[in-house]
Design a protein around this motif. Structure first.
Motif, PDB file in Angstrom:
ATOM      1  N   CYS A 102      11.772   3.020   7.311  1.00  0.00           N
ATOM      2  CA  CYS A 102      11.487   2.449   5.996  1.00  0.00           C
ATOM      3  C   CYS A 102      12.724   2.575   5.105  1.00  0.00           C
ATOM      4  N   PRO A 103      13.142   1.493   4.454  1.00  0.00           N
ATOM      5  CA  PRO A 103      14.312   1.591   3.576  1.00  0.00           C
ATOM      6  C   PRO A 103      14.003   2.369   2.293  1.00  0.00           C
ATOM      7  N   ASP A 104      12.731   2.556   1.978  1.00  0.00           N
ATOM      8  CA  ASP A 104      12.354   3.251   0.756  1.00  0.00           C
ATOM      9  C   ASP A 104      12.241   4.759   0.978  1.00  0.00           C
ATOM     10  N   CYS A 105      11.408   5.172   1.963  1.00  0.00           N
ATOM     11  CA  CYS A 105      11.178   6.602   2.165  1.00  0.00           C
ATOM     12  C   CYS A 105      11.788   7.143   3.450  1.00  0.00           C
ATOM     13  N   GLY A 106      12.227   6.263   4.380  1.00  0.00           N
ATOM     14  CA  GLY A 106      12.858   6.704   5.618  1.00  0.00           C
ATOM     15  C   GLY A 106      11.876   7.080   6.708  1.00  0.00           C
ATOM     16  N   ASP A 107      10.599   6.832   6.517  1.00  0.00           N
ATOM     17  CA  ASP A 107       9.585   7.190   7.498  1.00  0.00           C
ATOM     18  C   ASP A 107       9.682   6.282   8.721  1.00  0.00           C
ATOM     19  N   LEU A 108       9.223   6.774   9.881  1.00  0.00           N
ATOM     20  CA  LEU A 108       9.283   6.011  11.121  1.00  0.00           C
ATOM     21  C   LEU A 108       7.973   5.298  11.441  1.00  0.00           C
ATOM     22  N   ARG A 109       6.945   5.500  10.641  1.00  0.00           N
ATOM     23  CA  ARG A 109       5.649   4.868  10.920  1.00  0.00           C
ATOM     24  C   ARG A 109       5.651   3.462  10.333  1.00  0.00           C
ATOM     25  N   ILE A 110       6.113   2.510  11.139  1.00  0.00           N
ATOM     26  CA  ILE A 110       6.287   1.130  10.701  1.00  0.00           C
ATOM     27  C   ILE A 110       5.317   0.251  11.470  1.00  0.00           C
ATOM     28  N   ARG A 111       4.774  -0.745  10.813  1.00  0.00           N
ATOM     29  CA  ARG A 111       3.953  -1.739  11.509  1.00  0.00           C
ATOM     30  C   ARG A 111       4.383  -3.123  11.057  1.00  0.00           C
ATOM     31  N   ALA A 112       4.193  -4.092  11.933  1.00  0.00           N
ATOM     32  CA  ALA A 112       4.488  -5.480  11.595  1.00  0.00           C
ATOM     33  C   ALA A 112       3.235  -6.097  10.978  1.00  0.00           C
ATOM     34  N   VAL A 113       3.413  -6.798   9.894  1.00  0.00           N
ATOM     35  CA  VAL A 113       2.295  -7.467   9.235  1.00  0.00           C
ATOM     36  C   VAL A 113       1.922  -8.685  10.075  1.00  0.00           C
ATOM     37  N   GLY A 114       0.653  -8.777  10.432  1.00  0.00           N
ATOM     38  CA  GLY A 114       0.182  -9.831  11.319  1.00  0.00           C
ATOM     39  C   GLY A 114      -0.067 -11.142  10.599  1.00  0.00           C
ATOM     40  N   PRO A 115      -0.457 -12.150  11.368  1.00  0.00           N
ATOM     41  CA  PRO A 115      -0.716 -13.467  10.785  1.00  0.00           C
ATOM     42  C   PRO A 115      -1.949 -13.431   9.879  1.00  0.00           C
ATOM     43  N   GLY A 116      -2.021 -14.364   8.991  1.00  0.00           N
ATOM     44  CA  GLY A 116      -3.178 -14.461   8.126  1.00  0.00           C
ATOM     45  C   GLY A 116      -2.863 -14.267   6.659  1.00  0.00           C
ATOM     46  N   ASN A 117      -1.635 -13.900   6.342  1.00  0.00           N
ATOM     47  CA  ASN A 117      -1.270 -13.810   4.928  1.00  0.00           C
ATOM     48  C   ASN A 117       0.192 -14.198   4.751  1.00  0.00           C
ATOM     49  N   ARG A 118       0.646 -14.213   3.541  1.00  0.00           N
ATOM     50  CA  ARG A 118       2.003 -14.693   3.243  1.00  0.00           C
ATOM     51  C   ARG A 118       3.087 -13.736   3.707  1.00  0.00           C
ATOM     52  N   LEU A 119       2.745 -12.515   4.088  1.00  0.00           N
ATOM     53  CA  LEU A 119       3.737 -11.529   4.532  1.00  0.00           C
ATOM     54  C   LEU A 119       3.897 -11.518   6.051  1.00  0.00           C
TER      55      LEU A 119
END
Length: 78
Positions: A41-58
């Motif tokens: 994470c560029p904000d907190c540096g945590d390694l728990r990252i997930r990809a935002v799935g289909p269905g929204n603008r992100l």
């Protein structure tokens, strides 16, 4: 020692050296490790990252599970 004993010792030593060199070259090369900076994470540096799935603008962006910061994986510097 007899001449046969010296010759046999030399053959065994050369054979052991050849086997050692062959095994040295046989070992697989280590794979390069993925860069951890791409998955933090560029904000907190945590390694728990997930990809935002289909269905929204992100769709396709990454989200930190700790601080819920969302960013584009293609963005420069993050």
């Amino acid at each position: 020692m007899s001449m046969a004993g010296i010759l046999l010792s030399a053959v065994v030593a050369v054979g052991a050296l050849a086997i050692g060199i062959a095994l040295q070259d046989w070992r697989p090369r280590p794979r390069p490790r993925p860069r951890r900076s791409d998955r933090t994470c560029p904000d907190c540096g945590d390694l728990r990252i997930r990809a935002v799935g289909p269905g929204n603008r992100l769709n396709g962006m990454l989200e930190c599970r700790a601080c819920h910061c969302v960013w584009s994986p293609n963005a420069a510097g993050g």
